[in-house]
Design an enzyme around this catalytic site. Structure first.
Site, PDB file in Angstrom:
ATOM      1  N   CYS A   9       0.822  -1.219   0.000  1.00  0.00           N
ATOM      2  CA  CYS A   9       0.000   0.000   0.000  1.00  0.00           C
ATOM      3  C   CYS A   9       0.846   1.256   0.000  1.00  0.00           C
ATOM      4  CB  CYS A   9      -0.875  -0.007   1.242  1.00  0.00           C
ATOM      5  SG  CYS A   9      -1.768  -1.542   1.471  1.00  0.00           S
ATOM      6  N   GLY A  37      -1.820   1.659  -4.567  1.00  0.00           N
ATOM      7  CA  GLY A  37      -3.050   1.016  -4.121  1.00  0.00           C
ATOM      8  C   GLY A  37      -4.270   1.725  -4.635  1.00  0.00           C
ATOM      9  N   ASN A 113       1.944  -0.322   5.594  1.00  0.00           N
ATOM     10  CA  ASN A 113       2.345  -0.851   4.287  1.00  0.00           C
ATOM     11  C   ASN A 113       3.346  -1.976   4.536  1.00  0.00           C
ATOM     12  OD1 ASN A 113       4.593   0.338   1.665  1.00  0.00           O
ATOM     13  ND2 ASN A 113       3.135  -1.321   1.606  1.00  0.00           N
ATOM     14  N   GLY A 114       3.019  -3.163   4.058  1.00  0.00           N
ATOM     15  CA  GLY A 114       3.941  -4.280   4.243  1.00  0.00           C
ATOM     16  C   GLY A 114       3.188  -5.568   4.461  1.00  0.00           C
ATOM     17  N   TYR A 260       9.488  -2.174 -10.484  1.00  0.00           N
ATOM     18  CA  TYR A 260       8.119  -1.919 -10.924  1.00  0.00           C
ATOM     19  C   TYR A 260       7.298  -1.022 -10.007  1.00  0.00           C
ATOM     20  CZ  TYR A 260       3.155  -2.729 -11.747  1.00  0.00           C
ATOM     21  OH  TYR A 260       1.821  -2.547 -11.966  1.00  0.00           O
ATOM     22  N   SER A 301       5.217   0.334 -17.755  1.00  0.00           N
ATOM     23  CA  SER A 301       6.220  -0.261 -16.873  1.00  0.00           C
ATOM     24  C   SER A 301       7.596  -0.453 -17.509  1.00  0.00           C
ATOM     25  CB  SER A 301       5.704  -1.600 -16.344  1.00  0.00           C
ATOM     26  OG  SER A 301       5.339  -2.444 -17.421  1.00  0.00           O
ATOM     27  N   CYS A 454      16.431  -7.239  -0.900  1.00  0.00           N
ATOM     28  CA  CYS A 454      15.682  -8.494  -0.803  1.00  0.00           C
ATOM     29  C   CYS A 454      15.332  -8.899  -2.229  1.00  0.00           C
ATOM     30  CB  CYS A 454      14.395  -8.301  -0.003  1.00  0.00           C
ATOM     31  SG  CYS A 454      13.348  -9.791  -0.055  1.00  0.00           S
ATOM     32  N   CYS A 457      12.059 -13.254  -4.161  1.00  0.00           N
ATOM     33  CA  CYS A 457      11.184 -13.727  -5.251  1.00  0.00           C
ATOM     34  C   CYS A 457      12.003 -14.325  -6.402  1.00  0.00           C
ATOM     35  CB  CYS A 457      10.274 -12.594  -5.739  1.00  0.00           C
ATOM     36  SG  CYS A 457      11.163 -11.118  -6.266  1.00  0.00           S
TER      37      CYS A 457
END
Ligand code: AMP
Length: 473
Positions: A9, A37, A113-114, A260, A301, A454, A457
């Site tokens: 968010c 969001g 947010n998270g 992104y 994007s 991080c 993914c």
């Protein structure tokens, strides 16, 4: 309701001058964060001065900012706001934010947010609490309230809660005469501090600097990973700020914010998202240049990386032009979250339309920021070929995504990820590309300019282990 809610968010908080209303600043701050969001938006406000405070309530509703907040208003010179990102099946007013929690006869409002990963343990600990929503934010708020009841001061309770929460969280809290901003010790999601150069003392916090720009505030710095930042009317008439360094862990900024999620005109973690994306494009070209006539982006994007790719080509005397090639209908909503594949494909045709004159007979390099399920790119290759493209080469400014994100990015269905169990050649064949190359992981790290990232993914290796989190105060 969906138990796997992702809270990717946008949050905003502001401490404004006495006897002013900051509603419109929060509104426009949230408007600038709309890309983070679109499901719901909300604002909580309070009247605060050197002598005290009065909570003024919350307004919130479903939809984008102008829909959710149409004809609504909350008084106050202090306030917080939130825009919520929807994922399939989780859309409901109960999950909209900010949320209010009552404890010790006091009320505080919180926006988050998270995505926290130990909600089950925390919920078990808070056996007495009744949860009205499925959102992590309510769990965090109840945890803080749980400690507050035990009699300590609010900041101490917040620090205690931070030690118990595992995962990604940026919080803004409206409590008494304070705006409190909190960032998890890994710093997964961005959070920045801005100040009003015209009105001395006015301070705001926001997920990204584009929200500061929208209200004419200048960027001071990021809230540091593990930091609590407080802006308040203390003694005297001025807003003062203080900071507490609470936890230390391995800094792990989410690389996908750069790829992104964040807006290209934002500065996050002290780096310009635009510069990073352009650099990704240049590195992508240096790693996987292919002879072609035009380079085109998947709008919006892929635009910045495609500009970088084209710049690298010019710098290396390659005969290739940058072209738009695909036109986006910006009034169509997001196709990414539509629940089924057929709907996603149908919507995509309405969203992106090729320009035949640019494409017919050309060898094309098509740049996108990321491939998740492969829906977008496969469809676009077909559209380009139907309009006469001679060759379509795909270049992607994010390495193959193979694992779901536990820390707040909407990537929940690993079995649908096209790169999960396929080689690059297999993916190229499946999407119908003449060639396919992704940026390397080293290239991505180089473009972002820090190894403190991080990328779970990509690798499936999470930077968070509970034991790693060290207490420094
Ligand atoms: P897909 O069609 O499933 O391969 O999705 C890839 C496209 O969706 C790319 O053009 C991305 O820009 C975009 N995208 C990637 N991740 C997300 C996300 N978490 N939310 C919304 N859009 C995304």
């Amino acid at each position: 309701m969906n138990e796997n809610l992702k809270e990717a968010c946008g949050i905003f908080g502001i401490a404004g001058k006495e006897n002013t209303n900051i509603y419109s600043k929060i509104y426009y701050g949230l408007f600038a964060l709309q890309h983070r969001g679109q499901e719901s938006a909300g604002i909580a406000g309070a009247m605060v001065n050197a002598n005290g405070f009065k909570q003024k309530g919350i307004v919130k509703d479903m939809g984008i900012v102008p829909e959710a907040l149409r004809n609504k208003f909350v008084e106050g010179n202090f306030g917080i706001g939130h825009v919520r990102y929807s994922t399939t099946g989780s859309s409901s007013i109960e999950n909209s934010q900010p949320i209010q929690i009552k404890c010790n006869d006091e009320i505080f409002a919180i926006a988050h947010n998270g995505n926290i990963v130990n909600t089950a343990e925390i919920k078990q600990k808070l056996r007495v609490a009744t949860f009205l929503t499925t959102s992590d934010s309510e769990v965090i708020a109840n945890l803080i309230a749980h400690h507050y009841v035990s009699g300590k001061n609010f900041l101490e309770c917040l620090k205690q809660a931070m030690k118990e929460i595992v995962g990604s969280y940026c919080l803004v809290i409206l409590y008494q005469n304070k705006i409190i901003a909190v960032r998890d010790p890994n710093g997964f999601r961005p959070l920045v501090i801005g100040k009003n150069e015209d009105e001395e003392g006015e301070i705001c916090v926001a997920s990204e600097t584009c929200a500061l720009d929208a209200i004419g505030f200048s960027y001071m710095r990021d809230v540091e990973p593990g930091e609590i930042f407080v802006a308040e009317y203390a003694k005297g008439m001025k807003i003062s700020s203080s900071t507490y360094s609470v936890l230390k862990d391995k800094i792990s900024y989410c690389m996908f914010e750069y790829v992104y999620f964040a807006r290209a005109d934002s500065v996050i973690n002290n780096a310009s998202v635009y510069q990073v994306r352009k650099e990704m494009g240049k590195i992508l070209a240096s790693e996987s240049y292919v002879d072609a006539d035009i380079v085109i982006p998947v709008p919006d994007s892929g635009i910045t990386a495609a500009i970088g790719y084209a710049e690298w080509c010019i710098e290396h005397s390659k005969r290739i032009c940058y072209s738009e090639g695909l036109m986006k209908n910006r009034y169509v909503g997001r196709t990414f979250i539509l629940p089924n594949q057929a709907d996603r494909e149908k919507e995509l045709c309405t969203k992106l339309n090729p320009i035949k004159t640019e494409i017919d007979g050309k060898r094309i390099v098509l740049i996108d920021d990321s491939i998740v399920r492969g829906t977008t790119i496969k469809r676009l290759i077909k559209i380009l070929r139907d309009k006469g493209a001679k060759e379509v080469h795909i270049r992607v400014s994010c390495p193959p995504i193979k694992f779901t994100c536990k820390f707040g990015i909407d990537m929940q269905t690993a079995k649908e990820f096209i790169a999960r169990d396929k080689s690059i050649d297999e993916i190229a064949a499946l999407i119908g590309a003449d060639s396919l190359q992704y940026i390397s992981r080293d290239g991505l790290v180089k473009a972002i300019g820090t190894e403190n990232l991080c990328y779970a993914c990509l690798t499936g290796i999470s930077p968070v282990t509970e034991k790693q989190t060290k207490l420094i105060e």
